[in-house]
Design a protein around this motif. Sequence first.
Motif, PDB file in Angstrom:
ATOM      1  N   PRO A 100      -0.604   0.734   8.266  1.00 28.78           N
ATOM      2  CA  PRO A 100       0.838   0.819   8.593  1.00 28.78           C
ATOM      3  C   PRO A 100       1.699  -0.012   7.638  1.00 28.78           C
ATOM      4  O   PRO A 100       2.366  -0.957   8.041  1.00 28.78           O
ATOM      5  CB  PRO A 100       0.878   0.276  10.027  1.00 28.78           C
ATOM      6  CG  PRO A 100      -0.240  -0.727  10.065  1.00 28.78           C
ATOM      7  CD  PRO A 100      -1.339  -0.150   9.204  1.00 28.78           C
ATOM      8  N   TRP A 101       1.652   0.329   6.367  1.00 30.80           N
ATOM      9  CA  TRP A 101       2.405  -0.432   5.373  1.00 30.80           C
ATOM     10  C   TRP A 101       3.883  -0.031   5.345  1.00 30.80           C
ATOM     11  O   TRP A 101       4.761  -0.835   5.112  1.00 30.80           O
ATOM     12  CB  TRP A 101       1.810  -0.196   3.983  1.00 30.80           C
ATOM     13  CG  TRP A 101       0.627  -1.058   3.678  1.00 30.80           C
ATOM     14  CD1 TRP A 101      -0.026  -1.893   4.534  1.00 30.80           C
ATOM     15  CD2 TRP A 101      -0.054  -1.162   2.426  1.00 30.80           C
ATOM     16  NE1 TRP A 101      -1.074  -2.511   3.899  1.00 30.80           N
ATOM     17  CE2 TRP A 101      -1.113  -2.080   2.584  1.00 30.80           C
ATOM     18  CE3 TRP A 101       0.117  -0.569   1.181  1.00 30.80           C
ATOM     19  CZ2 TRP A 101      -1.986  -2.423   1.566  1.00 30.80           C
ATOM     20  CZ3 TRP A 101      -0.745  -0.897   0.157  1.00 30.80           C
ATOM     21  CH2 TRP A 101      -1.784  -1.819   0.353  1.00 30.80           C
ATOM     22  N   THR A 102       4.145   1.241   5.471  1.00 28.27           N
ATOM     23  CA  THR A 102       5.513   1.725   5.258  1.00 28.27           C
ATOM     24  C   THR A 102       6.147   2.202   6.561  1.00 28.27           C
ATOM     25  O   THR A 102       5.479   2.364   7.588  1.00 28.27           O
ATOM     26  CB  THR A 102       5.524   2.907   4.257  1.00 28.27           C
ATOM     27  OG1 THR A 102       4.915   4.040   4.897  1.00 28.27           O
ATOM     28  CG2 THR A 102       4.763   2.569   2.999  1.00 28.27           C
ATOM     29  N   GLY A 141      -7.347   5.268  -1.333  1.00 29.32           N
ATOM     30  CA  GLY A 141      -7.028   6.294  -0.345  1.00 29.32           C
ATOM     31  C   GLY A 141      -7.022   5.794   1.088  1.00 29.32           C
ATOM     32  O   GLY A 141      -6.101   6.112   1.870  1.00 29.32           O
ATOM     33  N   PRO A 142      -8.021   5.000   1.507  1.00 26.41           N
ATOM     34  CA  PRO A 142      -8.022   4.517   2.902  1.00 26.41           C
ATOM     35  C   PRO A 142      -6.772   3.732   3.274  1.00 26.41           C
ATOM     36  O   PRO A 142      -6.401   3.675   4.457  1.00 26.41           O
ATOM     37  CB  PRO A 142      -9.270   3.628   2.956  1.00 26.41           C
ATOM     38  CG  PRO A 142     -10.179   4.204   1.914  1.00 26.41           C
ATOM     39  CD  PRO A 142      -9.267   4.650   0.790  1.00 26.41           C
ATOM     40  N   ALA A 143      -6.101   3.131   2.271  1.00 31.03           N
ATOM     41  CA  ALA A 143      -4.906   2.342   2.566  1.00 31.03           C
ATOM     42  C   ALA A 143      -3.781   3.212   3.108  1.00 31.03           C
ATOM     43  O   ALA A 143      -2.837   2.703   3.727  1.00 31.03           O
ATOM     44  CB  ALA A 143      -4.440   1.610   1.312  1.00 31.03           C
ATOM     45  N   LEU A 144      -3.876   4.545   2.899  1.00 27.89           N
ATOM     46  CA  LEU A 144      -2.840   5.441   3.408  1.00 27.89           C
ATOM     47  C   LEU A 144      -2.784   5.408   4.936  1.00 27.89           C
ATOM     48  O   LEU A 144      -1.753   5.756   5.536  1.00 27.89           O
ATOM     49  CB  LEU A 144      -3.068   6.874   2.922  1.00 27.89           C
ATOM     50  CG  LEU A 144      -2.947   7.087   1.403  1.00 27.89           C
ATOM     51  CD1 LEU A 144      -3.343   8.514   1.034  1.00 27.89           C
ATOM     52  CD2 LEU A 144      -1.524   6.798   0.939  1.00 27.89           C
ATOM     53  N   PHE A 161      -9.951   6.013  -8.237  1.00 27.96           N
ATOM     54  CA  PHE A 161      -8.716   5.446  -7.684  1.00 27.96           C
ATOM     55  C   PHE A 161      -8.500   5.924  -6.259  1.00 27.96           C
ATOM     56  O   PHE A 161      -8.168   5.127  -5.362  1.00 27.96           O
ATOM     57  CB  PHE A 161      -7.520   5.823  -8.556  1.00 27.96           C
ATOM     58  CG  PHE A 161      -6.200   5.398  -7.968  1.00 27.96           C
ATOM     59  CD1 PHE A 161      -5.739   4.104  -8.156  1.00 27.96           C
ATOM     60  CD2 PHE A 161      -5.440   6.268  -7.209  1.00 27.96           C
ATOM     61  CE1 PHE A 161      -4.536   3.689  -7.603  1.00 27.96           C
ATOM     62  CE2 PHE A 161      -4.244   5.867  -6.641  1.00 27.96           C
ATOM     63  CZ  PHE A 161      -3.793   4.572  -6.845  1.00 27.96           C
ATOM     64  N   MET A 162      -8.699   7.226  -6.028  1.00 28.61           N
ATOM     65  CA  MET A 162      -8.485   7.775  -4.693  1.00 28.61           C
ATOM     66  C   MET A 162      -9.474   7.181  -3.695  1.00 28.61           C
ATOM     67  O   MET A 162      -9.122   6.861  -2.557  1.00 28.61           O
ATOM     68  CB  MET A 162      -8.626   9.300  -4.727  1.00 28.61           C
ATOM     69  CG  MET A 162      -7.554  10.002  -5.548  1.00 28.61           C
ATOM     70  SD  MET A 162      -5.912   9.880  -4.821  1.00 28.61           S
ATOM     71  CE  MET A 162      -6.092  10.976  -3.418  1.00 28.61           C
TER      72      MET A 162
END
Length: 488
Positions: free
Chosen positions: A252-254, A246-249, A241-242
């Motif tokens: 700039p989603w949030t 993880g790369p999505a962290l 899962f990570m």
Amino acid sequence: MKAAIVGGGVIGGGWAARFLLNGWDVAVFDPDPEAERKIAAVLSNARAALPLLSDTGLPAEGRLTFPATLAEAVTGADYIQESVSERLDLKHRVLAEIQKANPTAPIGSSTSGFKPSELQQGALNPATIFVAHPFNPVYLLPLAEIVPSPASSPDFIAQVQETLRGIGMFPLHIRKEIDAHIGDRLLEALWREALWLVHDGIATTEEIDEVIRMSFGLRWAQMGLFETYRIAGGEPGMKHFMAQFGPALAWPWTKLMDVPPFDDALVDLIAGQSDAQSGHHSIRELERIRDGNLVAFLRALKDRDWGAGRVFNDHDRRLAAAAPAAPVQQNPMVTARMVVLPSWIDYNGHMTESRYLFAGSQTIDAFLAKIGAGLDYVAAGKSYYTAESHIRHLDEAKAGEGLSGSVQVLAADDKRLHVWISLTRDRDGVEVATIEQMLLHVAMAEGRTCPADPQVLATLSPIAAAHADLPRPEHAGRHVGQRKPIPA
């Protein structure tokens, strides 16, 4: 035991209810002239909800008082919970006044943001002040974040945790001080993002709430965050899962580091949408809806001994262990205490007929455990099987009412056990049902009767002998429709 609650708002009222319904005497101090009325409203909801989560029945309710002074409220208290407004100067004054009257009692603060070292500044006895941060409604949700500073000893904090377990809470020891502790930091992140979504016209308050309660909110209620994501990783688990997400962290989603302009326009927008969403309910109605839903969720978790449900099961075991032990030959023997649960209720709002028999089964199972024929005995391959039952439905029982089940042995030999079970309503002692049963002792592997083990008979025989001197129940031996009892 006495608990002192300083501050009688929503949180203070919830603490008062939690202690009071678990048998503690509670003194509440709040200078607000409306404090007693507000506490009464919280208690009314708590009395309707919390007993539905105990399968053994809660202890007798403690005594509630409203002393005129803070000193009177905290004097002699074994535990003190401070729940005044979130102003550090106010908390310092209140804590100083508390310790002047009671310098040694544990003082938990309901603060959602301050660290214990901040609360302890200038205190007479810093070591007894700590954070005990609950979640609303305090009388139902079990978590209390216990945050000490280095001034408090591990033994002291362990004793605080044991005190709170005794009232059915889950006291989580947070090892390091941090602003807003754990729960509120997580909520703050979600809250900030939700404000942006409303501010930017992406979603309304109702749409955001629907997303939470129709999806991940349901998962979080029973598995939390990390366990949910572990499953999302499939068979390879959390590492997969990570690696996958993880790369999505870095994307700039949030907008977690930014706060939308908190001006009157945003406040009016949020408030207006919230009014449209649920303004047709009063706050008390929403509280009752919330409590009913929480009870249903928690009952499901109790049945599975999972998550918060395990906390309530542990509390039941504590209550059962703390109950005064009945003499082995009490006549008749009260062996079970239980609460009528929401799932036991039919369309008339009363206990459904099958649950009378279930309550009788709980009673006889407890009796069998007392004579040494409980679950361990069954696991070893022997058991008492019910061969016949005759139940008489005499009165009604409603959700939340306590029932007591007693057993009178009518006859017993090495293979047979003839018993009379009485179910009575705790609030008035009215008999709501009787069940006459014949049980046969069986070797389970062979599927046939056999003599009970000597140690079981050695416990059963003196009870049967003592009960032989009791008056035979008037209706023992009746069959359906028979008008007169069969003579003994």
